[in-house]
Design an enzyme around this catalytic site. Structure first.
Site, PDB file in Angstrom:
ATOM      1  N   PRO A 286       0.826  -1.206   0.000  1.00  0.00           N
ATOM      2  CA  PRO A 286       0.000   0.000   0.000  1.00  0.00           C
ATOM      3  C   PRO A 286       0.863   1.260   0.000  1.00  0.00           C
ATOM      4  CG  PRO A 286       0.113  -0.880   2.225  1.00  0.00           C
ATOM      5  CD  PRO A 286       0.863  -1.843   1.339  1.00  0.00           C
ATOM      6  N   CYS A 354       1.754  29.307 -15.640  1.00  0.00           N
ATOM      7  CA  CYS A 354       1.182  29.752 -16.910  1.00  0.00           C
ATOM      8  C   CYS A 354       0.632  28.585 -17.720  1.00  0.00           C
ATOM      9  CB  CYS A 354       2.228  30.521 -17.690  1.00  0.00           C
ATOM     10  SG  CYS A 354       2.786  31.938 -16.754  1.00  0.00           S
TER      11      CYS A 354
HETATM   12  C1  LIG Z   1       2.157   2.476  -7.314  1.00  0.00           C
HETATM   13  C2  LIG Z   1       2.351   1.080  -6.864  1.00  0.00           C
HETATM   14  C3  LIG Z   1       1.925   0.668  -5.605  1.00  0.00           C
HETATM   15  C4  LIG Z   1       1.176   1.569  -4.648  1.00  0.00           C
HETATM   16  O1  LIG Z   1      -0.066   1.940  -5.130  1.00  0.00           O
HETATM   17  P1  LIG Z   1      -1.066   2.755  -4.163  1.00  0.00           P
HETATM   18  O2  LIG Z   1      -2.253   3.002  -4.995  1.00  0.00           O
HETATM   19  O3  LIG Z   1      -0.369   4.012  -3.788  1.00  0.00           O
HETATM   20  O4  LIG Z   1      -1.353   1.896  -2.989  1.00  0.00           O
HETATM   21  C5  LIG Z   1       2.184  -0.627  -5.213  1.00  0.00           C
HETATM   22  N1  LIG Z   1       2.824  -1.494  -6.030  1.00  0.00           N
HETATM   23  C6  LIG Z   1       3.252  -1.141  -7.261  1.00  0.00           C
HETATM   24  C7  LIG Z   1       3.947  -2.123  -8.097  1.00  0.00           C
HETATM   25  C8  LIG Z   1       3.023   0.158  -7.716  1.00  0.00           C
HETATM   26  O5  LIG Z   1       3.425   0.499  -8.938  1.00  0.00           O
END
Ligand SMILES: *Cc1c(COP(=O)(O)O)cnc(C)c1O
Length: 425
Positions: A286, A354
């Site tokens: 997460p 801008c």
């Molecule tokens: C961006 C990403 C996350 C986290 O996603 P959230 O929406 O911020 O929880 C986890 N794993 C991978 C591989 C990602 O690219």
């Protein structure tokens, strides 16, 4: 009084009072550190991490915070100290983890479709937990680099489960048409081949279907497909230690009463029920859910002007500080730090850059504001500072971390000298 784990840390201690972050006044922070200013609640970040850790307490697990959501060193250190691992998507993010919490190197997973040989080497040398491999050619390169450095590489194939998640198209990643992951139907063959390599250790399987996903259902569907794959691999003699369910759990950018506790519980139930037959380790990644609501972007109103029947509130923060409205048509609640009496009116809240895309809100009903007033753009802790830029040669904002009654500067405001330093004439 403490805030419940579920709510935003930004609140008015008494009705009609100015806005606080936890126990700290935003007006005092603006005076002390200037604006635009990112303000984060350490207490809420820790609470959100703990929610995930508690939800999966029934099995061996590791919460690998997605560094790209907010990569401030102080936040990485805070999370590492509470047992978090990290999901990184570049060598630069690995350097951040190593700088903030070197002891957490063994809790890092490395995702991303375009890892370079230098980034792979850095991660092998650091002894990270696992590579989330996104193509067969990346796996070949990983084996080659591992052999060269004489370090066995643990890997998970990031499979693409072909699951639709209802979110903005730019942050949806789990369909076959997206650039991410390996077609789940190809995975068994790749694991079988890799099992012969001395330098590759099939460690797990990973998925990440997108970001800002509000329903638990797509996570359950993706995990069911992963679960089937894991069972098939066992029949073929490949026994994986870990399943990585990725990140992506969304928040509610609109509702003040958003309750994080049942959201995480629902998410955990969907993941656990799909993985019932799997006894190994669970990783989750997460990002947004941990940091988004802990942060606000504090900005001062420069001007209020009327063009015809439109009213523009021009702030000292701009799209270079927070690009989400321009990039994803994202909604951020905007709270005047000190409420003025008077009827709310529809206004556009815009920055000085801008570009007509430089707006935070359009036709938003806002209480009256005057030049000099402070506004807080809420839920800005994730993909805010992390996506900021120096467009229009604007120095990036400072960042403050609030812990209990203490506020400390965790990133000083950039200077124009910082911006010009790498250049030559
Ligand atoms: C961006 C990403 C996350 C986290 O996603 P959230 O929406 O911020 O929880 C986890 N794993 C991978 C591989 C990602 O690219």
């Amino acid at each position: 009084m403490g805030q419940p784990a579920s709510s935003r840390p930004f609140h008015r201690p008494r009705p009609g009072a100015a806005l606080y972050c936890g126990k700290v006044s935003l007006e005092a922070l603006a005076r002390r550190f200037g604006t635009p200013l990112y303000v984060y609640s350490a207490d809420q970040i820790v609470e959100r991490l703990a929610l995930f850790q508690a939800a999966f307490a029934g099995r061996e697990h590791l919460v690998c915070y997605a560094v790209k959501a907010n990569s401030a060193l102080a936040i990485l250190k805070l999370l590492a100290g509470r047992g978090a691992g990290f999901d990184i998507v570049s060598g630069g993010e690995l350097e951040r983890v190593l700088a903030a919490a070197p002891e957490a190197a063994g809790r890092v997973v490395f995702s991303g479709v375009g890892k370079t040989p230098a980034e792979i080497d850095l991660a092998l040398e650091a002894g990270i937990l696992a590579f989330n491999v996104e193509s067969e050619s990346e796996l070949d390169l990983l084996a080659e680099r591992a052999q060269k450095l004489k370090r066995r590489a643990r890997f998970a194939l990031r499979v693409n489960p072909d699951v639709f998640a209802d979110t903005h198209p730019y942050i949806s990643t789990g369909l076959r048409e997206h650039k991410f992951g390996i077609d789940i139907r190809q995975a068994p063959k790749i694991y079988r081949n890799a099992a012969h390599s001395r330098w590759l250790e099939p460690y797990g399987v990973s998925v990440h279907i997108g970001s800002q996903i509000r329903s638990a259902d797509p996570f359950g569907s993706a995990m069911e497909r992963v679960s089937k794959l894991v069972a098939q691999l066992v029949r073929e003699g490949v026994r994986l230690q870990a399943v990585d369910a990725g990140g992506g759990l969304g928040i509610d950018y609109h509702a003040a009463g958003f309750d994080a506790v049942p959201k995480v519980a629902e998410y955990a139930a969907a993941v656990e029920s799909a993985l019932a037959g799997f006894k190994g380790r669970l990783l989750i990644e997460p990002g947004r859910f941990v940091v988004a609501q802990a942060g606000a972007l504090l900005t001062r109103v420069l001007y209020v002007k009327r063009n015809g029947n439109k009213t523009f509130v021009i702030t000292d923060a701009a799209m270079n500080d927070l690009i989400r409205p321009a990039l994803y048509q994202a909604h951020h609640e905007i709270a005047p730090v000190r409420l003025r009496a008077g009827k709310p009116r529809p206004v556009d809240v815009v920055g000085p850059v801008c570009e007509s895309g430089d707006f935070f809100a359009r036709d938003r009903s806002l209480a009256p504001v005057d030049p000099g007033d402070l506004l807080a753009l809420l839920d800005a802790g994730a993909y805010g500072m992390a996506q900021s830029s120096n467009y229009n040669t604007r120095p990036r904002a400072a960042e403050v971390l609030v812990e209990g009654a203490q506020a400390r500067l965790i990133r000083r405001r950039e200077t124009i000298a910082d911006l010009l330093a790498p250049e030559s004439i």
